[in-house]
Every structure is written in C-alpha cells, then in structure tokens.
Design a protein around this motif. Structure first.
Motif, mmCIF file in Angstrom:
data_model
loop_
_atom_site.group_PDB
_atom_site.id
_atom_site.type_symbol
_atom_site.label_atom_id
_atom_site.label_comp_id
_atom_site.label_asym_id
_atom_site.label_seq_id
_atom_site.Cartn_x
_atom_site.Cartn_y
_atom_site.Cartn_z
ATOM 1 N N GLY A 1 -11.477 -11.076 6.961
ATOM 2 C CA GLY A 1 -11.135 -9.251 7.425
ATOM 3 C C GLY A 1 -9.732 -9.017 5.852
ATOM 4 N N GLY A 2 -8.803 -8.278 6.565
ATOM 5 C CA GLY A 2 -7.919 -7.770 5.415
ATOM 6 C C GLY A 2 -6.830 -9.371 5.436
ATOM 7 N N VAL A 3 -6.438 -9.392 4.387
ATOM 8 C CA VAL A 3 -5.981 -10.061 4.604
ATOM 9 C C VAL A 3 -3.986 -9.062 3.006
ATOM 10 C CG1 VAL A 3 -5.351 -12.234 2.448
ATOM 11 C CG2 VAL A 3 -7.126 -11.662 3.000
ATOM 12 N N ARG A 4 -3.456 -10.186 3.961
ATOM 13 C CA ARG A 4 -1.857 -9.388 3.335
ATOM 14 C C ARG A 4 -1.296 -10.007 1.908
ATOM 15 N NH1 ARG A 4 0.567 -6.405 7.594
ATOM 16 N NH2 ARG A 4 1.626 -5.357 5.676
ATOM 17 N N ALA A 5 -0.632 -9.372 0.868
ATOM 18 C CA ALA A 5 0.222 -9.431 -0.350
ATOM 19 C C ALA A 5 1.092 -10.765 0.333
ATOM 20 C CB ALA A 5 0.165 -8.171 -0.855
ATOM 21 N N ILE A 6 1.409 -11.396 -0.951
ATOM 22 C CA ILE A 6 2.250 -12.722 -0.618
ATOM 23 C C ILE A 6 3.534 -11.657 -1.063
ATOM 24 C CG2 ILE A 6 2.713 -12.923 -2.792
ATOM 25 C CD1 ILE A 6 2.839 -16.312 -1.105
ATOM 26 N N THR A 7 3.282 -10.564 -0.753
ATOM 27 C CA THR A 7 4.722 -10.480 -1.059
ATOM 28 C C THR A 7 5.753 -9.562 0.290
ATOM 29 O OG1 THR A 7 3.749 -8.530 -2.403
ATOM 30 C CG2 THR A 7 4.630 -9.217 -4.192
ATOM 31 N N ASP B 1 -11.637 -9.888 2.705
ATOM 32 C CA ASP B 1 -12.362 -10.618 2.432
ATOM 33 C C ASP B 1 -13.573 -10.500 3.714
ATOM 34 O OD1 ASP B 1 -12.011 -13.594 2.049
ATOM 35 O OD2 ASP B 1 -13.544 -13.471 3.741
ATOM 36 N N ALA B 2 -14.484 -11.210 3.190
ATOM 37 C CA ALA B 2 -15.449 -10.682 4.616
ATOM 38 C C ALA B 2 -15.667 -11.139 5.694
ATOM 39 C CB ALA B 2 -17.203 -10.756 3.572
ATOM 40 N N GLU B 3 -15.698 -12.407 5.169
ATOM 41 C CA GLU B 3 -15.032 -13.347 6.640
ATOM 42 C C GLU B 3 -13.915 -13.914 7.749
ATOM 43 O OE1 GLU B 3 -16.918 -18.325 7.329
ATOM 44 O OE2 GLU B 3 -15.652 -17.501 5.259
#
Length: 346
Positions: free
Chosen positions: A199-205, A195-197
């Motif tokens: 940063g890294g987004v982790r998966a709910i898994t 995500d540009a704002e």
C-alpha cells in the motif's frame, strides 16, 4: 538509462557470457577467521574453491579467481585488500556493507546477495520480541525463577500502531506478518510511493511527523551515509513516551548512547536489538544490564540449517553463471553508495 547504468548492464552480460565458457571456475569463499565453514559440497561440485580467512590468503587467492562467495557479513577483507580481478561477488547476507567501497562500486564487478532465507525468520523474531514486551513475558520468567505468583495485566497486539522503517525484503515480510497479527502498520521508505503489496509508503522525510504516533518503531534500514546515526537523540525524543524500538537493520543507524539515555531516562519503554555498531557487543556495555533491553547476537534470521540454504542460493547462481544465464538477486551498489564499515567488530 544513463551511460553509467548502460555500462554496468553490458558488464553484467559480458561477465555472465564469459561464465558460460568456464566448466570449473575458480571461486574464493571468505569465512570468519574463527567461524564455522558452511557445508560447501554442492559448491565444490561446480567450482574449484579456495577458503580464505585472512587478507594474505585473500590476496594470494585473487591471482586466478574471478568469483568470490562472501560468507562473513562482518568481513573487512575486501576493504583491506581490494577486489583484484574479481568479476562477481555473492554475499551470504542481504546487506552489502562489505562491498560498499569505491573500488568495487565504480568497477564492473557484478554483485548479488542472498534472498529468500532470512527474511521470514527475521520478521518472526520481530513479532516475537513485540509479544515479549506487550505480554511482559520477561517479567513472567523472572517471577517464575523466584517462585513468585504475581497477577498482572498486559497490553494488546490487536490494533497496536507500528512504524516499520525500511521496506526492503526484510521490512516487507515484517509488515505483512505484523498486519496479519492485527497490528496497524505504517511503512516508511526512501521516497513516498504506492506499493502493490504494502500500500502507501511514506517518505523518510516524514519521520518527524510519524514517530510521535507509533507504539513501536521497527528499523530494517540498510546502512548508508544517509541512515548512519539517523536515530539520534532528536529522533528518539520524537517517539512517544513508553514506545519501544526494535532494530534488525544495522547497529550504526542508531546512536547507542542516545538510545541508552532515552531508556534510562524512561522516555522509551524498551528496545530489542539484534544489531550493534560494534559486534560482538563488549561484555561491559550497559545494554547487557538493562532489564528492558533485549540483546540478541545478530541471529534473528538464523534458523537451523540456514548455512546450507545460503550455500544453495550461491550454487544456483553459480550454475547460472556457468551457463551464461542472468544471475538472480543482482544488487546495484551505486544506489547504496560507498560507506564506512558497518561494524568496528571483527
């Protein structure tokens, strides 16, 4: 774009186009049965309004109205009566729970929500309750009431590890504010992405791997069939000993009995809850009597004057509807899917 998405897009354009031909459209305003009617003067200047509180009133008003302003996030009226001839529904909340029925999702009704009113206040509330816990402010107030001077040490905010589950509008604002306060924030969403704002987004898994690492877990998740009961005994058991849970998403995301057991068993250090599966929370519920549970009446985003600002967002979209312009904050209900009611309360 799929055929279903293309059809939905065409429906939006057609509905907005028809809106341009209505100088004074008829609109229904749903308010709580025993609640406050918002300041509607600006809306009354643009449309003929009918305020309804009951299923009978809604059914009668639907006969000649195509617009509905849902000003009661707990309302079950649309589930009881159905959408009728409605073509556009605007909610006063960010959450769309009252609209998540098959009869609405599978229709050509345009749905929009209210953004830009509650997100920052909710984020501030989250920061506030984290400070309440880490600085032991509740205990300080209790000791003051007893005129008792007891020196104590407290915890730091700087570098505190926080997991925020749900990077929607509220989650986004929360992540930015907590990071600005010096916290180390991990973000979890439906799928992994950059995500540009944020940063890294982790998966709910990845939750099982991330929960043991967090000092605090903040839930800003919507209620879907995938998130209902997500934080059960197993998930809560994966949280580190002494961690705290904050929930501002939907009450049914957390299994209340399992949370209570985790707190009473001293696995979790506490919880701050602004949402509950049953609202209002019954006076006999055990949460009320726990000194390390903060019970808030679903008011974390309600600043002074919020009702007027919510109406302003509706009026802005109403003017767009009448002018044949694209509506703001349109929500694709098909992505959320049909769900049972978020709350058993009225």
């Amino acid at each position: 774009m799929s055929g279903a998405d293309l059809g939905k897009t065409e429906a939006v354009e057609a509905a907005v186009g028809d809106g341009a031909r209505m100088s004074r459209p008829k609109a229904i305003v749903v308010v709580p049965r025993d609640g406050v009617v918002p300041p509607l003067a600006a809306a009354e200047a643009e449309a003929d309004l009918t305020v309804v509180r009951t299923s009978g009133e809604l059914r009668a008003a639907q006969e000649d109205a195509e617009i509905l302003f849902l000003n009661d996030f707990r309302s079950t009226l649309l589930r009881e009566v159905g959408p009728g001839r409605l073509r556009w529904i605007h909610t006063s909340s960010i959450g769309m729970d009252p609209l998540l029925t098959a009869s609405i999702i599978d229709s050509d009704i345009v749905a929009s929500n209210t953004r830009g009113v509650c997100e920052r206040p909710i984020a501030e509330w989250i920061l506030g309750v984290l400070l309440l816990f880490t600085k032991d402010l509740r205990r300080t107030i209790e000791l003051q009431s007893r005129h008792s001077w007891q020196h104590r040490e407290t915890e730091a905010i700087q570098g505190r590890r926080v997991l925020v589950a749900g990077p929607g509008p509220v989650g986004r604002e929360t992540v930015l504010l907590l990071r600005a306060a010096g916290m180390d924030v991990t973000v979890v969403g439906r799928s992994a992405r950059e995500d540009a704002e944020l940063g890294g987004v982790r998966a709910i898994t990845d939750l099982d791997d991330l929960l043991p690492l967090a000092d605090d877990v903040v839930l800003t998740l919507p209620l879907t069939e995938e998130t209902r009961g997500l934080f059960d005994a197993r998930k809560l058991g994966l949280m580190r000993s002494g961690a705290r849970l904050v929930n501002v998403g939907r009450g049914a995301v957390v299994v209340a009995d399992d949370l209570l057991a985790a707190i009473d068993g001293r696995h979790l250090g506490g919880a701050a809850l602004d949402v509950f599966e049953q609202e209002p929370l019954p006076p006999e519920h055990p949460f009320w009597s726990r000194s390390n549970v903060l019970v808030s009446p679903h008011a974390s985003g309600d600043l002074v004057g919020w009702r007027g600002r919510v109406v302003d967002r509706f009026v802005d979209n109403l003017r767009r509807w009448k002018a044949g312009q694209p509506l703001q904050d349109v929500v694709d209900l098909r992505r959320l899917g049909a769900t049972a009611p978020a709350s058993t309360g009225h």
